[in-house]
Design an enzyme around this catalytic site. Structure first.
Site, PDB file in Angstrom:
ATOM      1  N   ALA A 195       0.794  -1.065  -0.023  1.00  0.00           N
ATOM      2  CA  ALA A 195       0.040   0.208   0.139  1.00  0.00           C
ATOM      3  C   ALA A 195       0.872   1.433  -0.003  1.00  0.00           C
ATOM      4  O   ALA A 195       0.138   2.535  -0.200  1.00  0.00           O
ATOM      5  CB  ALA A 195      -1.022   0.260   1.204  1.00  0.00           C
ATOM      6  N   ASP A 214      -0.092  -9.489  -8.824  1.00  0.00           N
ATOM      7  CA  ASP A 214       1.483 -10.594  -8.367  1.00  0.00           C
ATOM      8  C   ASP A 214       1.989 -10.751  -9.078  1.00  0.00           C
ATOM      9  O   ASP A 214       1.470 -11.378 -10.961  1.00  0.00           O
ATOM     10  CB  ASP A 214       0.979 -11.690  -7.831  1.00  0.00           C
ATOM     11  CG  ASP A 214       1.524 -12.595  -7.343  1.00  0.00           C
ATOM     12  OD1 ASP A 214       2.643 -12.774  -7.519  1.00  0.00           O
ATOM     13  OD2 ASP A 214       1.782 -14.078  -6.953  1.00  0.00           O
ATOM     14  N   LEU A 217      12.083  -4.642 -11.653  1.00  0.00           N
ATOM     15  CA  LEU A 217      12.110  -4.619 -10.062  1.00  0.00           C
ATOM     16  C   LEU A 217      12.137  -5.187  -9.216  1.00  0.00           C
ATOM     17  O   LEU A 217      13.095  -5.395  -8.096  1.00  0.00           O
ATOM     18  CB  LEU A 217      11.876  -2.837 -10.124  1.00  0.00           C
ATOM     19  CG  LEU A 217      12.897  -1.479 -10.461  1.00  0.00           C
ATOM     20  CD1 LEU A 217      12.078  -1.306 -12.518  1.00  0.00           C
ATOM     21  CD2 LEU A 217      12.897  -0.443  -9.756  1.00  0.00           C
ATOM     22  N   ALA A 224      11.978  -7.914  -6.594  1.00  0.00           N
ATOM     23  CA  ALA A 224      12.994  -8.969  -6.215  1.00  0.00           C
ATOM     24  C   ALA A 224      12.878  -8.878  -5.022  1.00  0.00           C
ATOM     25  O   ALA A 224      12.749  -7.275  -3.881  1.00  0.00           O
ATOM     26  CB  ALA A 224      14.774  -8.066  -6.591  1.00  0.00           C
ATOM     27  N   SER A 258      21.525  -6.971 -10.367  1.00  0.00           N
ATOM     28  CA  SER A 258      22.375  -6.758  -9.415  1.00  0.00           C
ATOM     29  C   SER A 258      24.376  -6.751  -9.524  1.00  0.00           C
ATOM     30  O   SER A 258      24.067  -7.511 -10.673  1.00  0.00           O
ATOM     31  CB  SER A 258      22.060  -6.742  -8.127  1.00  0.00           C
ATOM     32  OG  SER A 258      22.959  -7.015  -7.252  1.00  0.00           O
ATOM     33  N   TYR A 291      20.613 -14.490  -2.335  1.00  0.00           N
ATOM     34  CA  TYR A 291      20.906 -13.064  -3.387  1.00  0.00           C
ATOM     35  C   TYR A 291      21.250 -13.265  -5.032  1.00  0.00           C
ATOM     36  O   TYR A 291      21.251 -13.812  -6.098  1.00  0.00           O
ATOM     37  CB  TYR A 291      21.007 -11.980  -2.783  1.00  0.00           C
ATOM     38  CG  TYR A 291      20.294 -10.830  -3.724  1.00  0.00           C
ATOM     39  CD1 TYR A 291      18.813 -10.441  -3.727  1.00  0.00           C
ATOM     40  CD2 TYR A 291      21.395  -9.927  -4.142  1.00  0.00           C
ATOM     41  CE1 TYR A 291      18.573  -9.389  -4.339  1.00  0.00           C
ATOM     42  CE2 TYR A 291      21.480  -9.149  -4.342  1.00  0.00           C
ATOM     43  CZ  TYR A 291      19.458  -8.606  -4.746  1.00  0.00           C
ATOM     44  OH  TYR A 291      20.019  -7.346  -6.045  1.00  0.00           O
ATOM     45  N   LYS A 325      19.866 -13.749  -8.284  1.00  0.00           N
ATOM     46  CA  LYS A 325      19.819 -12.527  -9.771  1.00  0.00           C
ATOM     47  C   LYS A 325      20.787 -13.373 -10.999  1.00  0.00           C
ATOM     48  O   LYS A 325      20.217 -12.653 -12.050  1.00  0.00           O
ATOM     49  CB  LYS A 325      20.674 -11.662  -9.277  1.00  0.00           C
ATOM     50  CG  LYS A 325      20.226 -10.338  -7.841  1.00  0.00           C
ATOM     51  CD  LYS A 325      18.308 -10.692  -8.345  1.00  0.00           C
ATOM     52  CE  LYS A 325      18.455  -9.048  -9.328  1.00  0.00           C
ATOM     53  NZ  LYS A 325      17.097  -8.378  -9.250  1.00  0.00           N
TER      54      LYS A 325
END
Length: 326
Positions: free
Chosen positions: A34, A49, A69, A71, A110, A138, A142
């Protein structure tokens, strides 16, 4: 032009949306939270989603460019949710964009998709990728997400990939500042008396990352990676800069990295009990590598020109004061 941004309510997403609106674009802002900071009439918020192909196809109707974007950023070694969002999420969004005839697709990956331990002194787009199972999820996810995107590129999607370094700077808001912004704010408030010395990382202003992504949409070559770097910073000196800019004293005590390595076997399990990954082997890795990042490819091909670290420090502290966060 009508464009779409996934993760539009996040730190990078909100700054990108602001720049796109400023450039005169109509933005479809996609997120599931929100925190919808932009109230511009040029922005249409969509709660969707990214793992739902139908929802993505609906959101991309009549869209010319998609910026992806979303992630999950984590320092944990294993995280099934992060793995799914960072790999399957990329594939789902990219496939929906192809199905909708989107003209251009920009994926925010990234610097962690490159194996920093294997890059030597300088990290570039030619650096080996994050495939070692002993590095954090991570980093591996990526790189795996980029591979998922390349499958869709092979099927005809015109996409390019941006790989930013350590993102920080304005605008960002409490209660959930980014990791680096939270550290910079603490230093500016005089709350970091000591820090590890002799380590650094390439820091890039979030506004430059947003600008770099827009440049990639305009000029980036299909299937190419572009490192979006800023300036290498000795981290304790960076925090001292932030403190001085706020009229305070920064960390006075510099601790050797060996001190952190020594307490890691004890500190990491304690942090895990409190659901924190800040003190961890994964967090230590980039500090041990401390590579210089070569962003000349983005400069030469896109016209990417990041601002100086000094300017970002000054702007960030001013932003904190003006927004009542200091």
């Amino acid at each position: 032009m009508k464009v779409a941004v996934t993760g539009a309510a996040g730190f990078v997403g909100a700054n990108l949306v602001d720049q796109l609106v400023g450039d005169g674009h109509e933005v479809v802002a996609i997120d599931r939270v929100a925190n919808q900071r932009s109230t511009s009439s040029a922005v249409t918020w969509v709660n969707a989603d990214i793992l739902d192909p139908n929802a993505m196809r609906t959101a991309f109707a009549d869209v010319e460019t998609v910026y992806h974007l979303v992630a999950v950023v984590t320092l944990r070694m294993q995280d099934p949710v992060a793995w799914r969002i960072n790999t399957e999420g990329v594939a789902t969004v990219a496939r929906a964009a192809l199905d909708c005839g989107v003209r251009r697709f920009v994926h925010l990956s990234s610097v962690h998709a490159f194996d920093q331990a294997q890059c030597g002194k300088v990290l570039s787009e030619a650096t080996p990728r994050s495939i070692d199972p002993e590095i954090p999820v991570y980093d591996r996810s990526k790189w795996a997400g980029e591979q998922e995107l390349r499958k869709v590129i092979d099927d005809g999607l015109d996409a390019t990939i941006c790989n930013p370094t350590g993102i920080w700077g304005p605008a960002d808001y409490l209660p959930r500042l980014s990791r680096l912004n939270g550290l910079a704010r603490s230093a500016a408030k005089g709350r970091v008396p000591a820090f590890i010395s002799g380590v650094g990382f390439d820091l890039v202003d979030v506004r430059d990352v947003a600008a770099g992504m827009i440049l990639a949409a305009e000029k980036g070559r299909t299937g190419e990676n572009y490192l979006l770097g800023g300036e290498f910073a000795n981290l304790i000196e960076w925090m001292r800069q932030c403190a001085r800019s706020a009229g305070r004293r920064g960390p006075l005590l510099g601790l050797p990295l060996s001190a952190l390595e020594a307490v890691m076997p004890i500190a990491e399990p304690i942090g895990a009990k409190f659901n924190s990954d800040i003190i961890s082997k994964a967090a230590l890795g980039p500090l041990l590598a401390s590579p210089l990042v070569d962003h000349s490819k983005a400069a030469n091909e896109l016209g990417y020109t990041p601002r100086t670290l000094e300017r970002s420090v000054r702007d960030f502290i001013s932003f904190l004061v003006e927004s009542g966060q200091m």
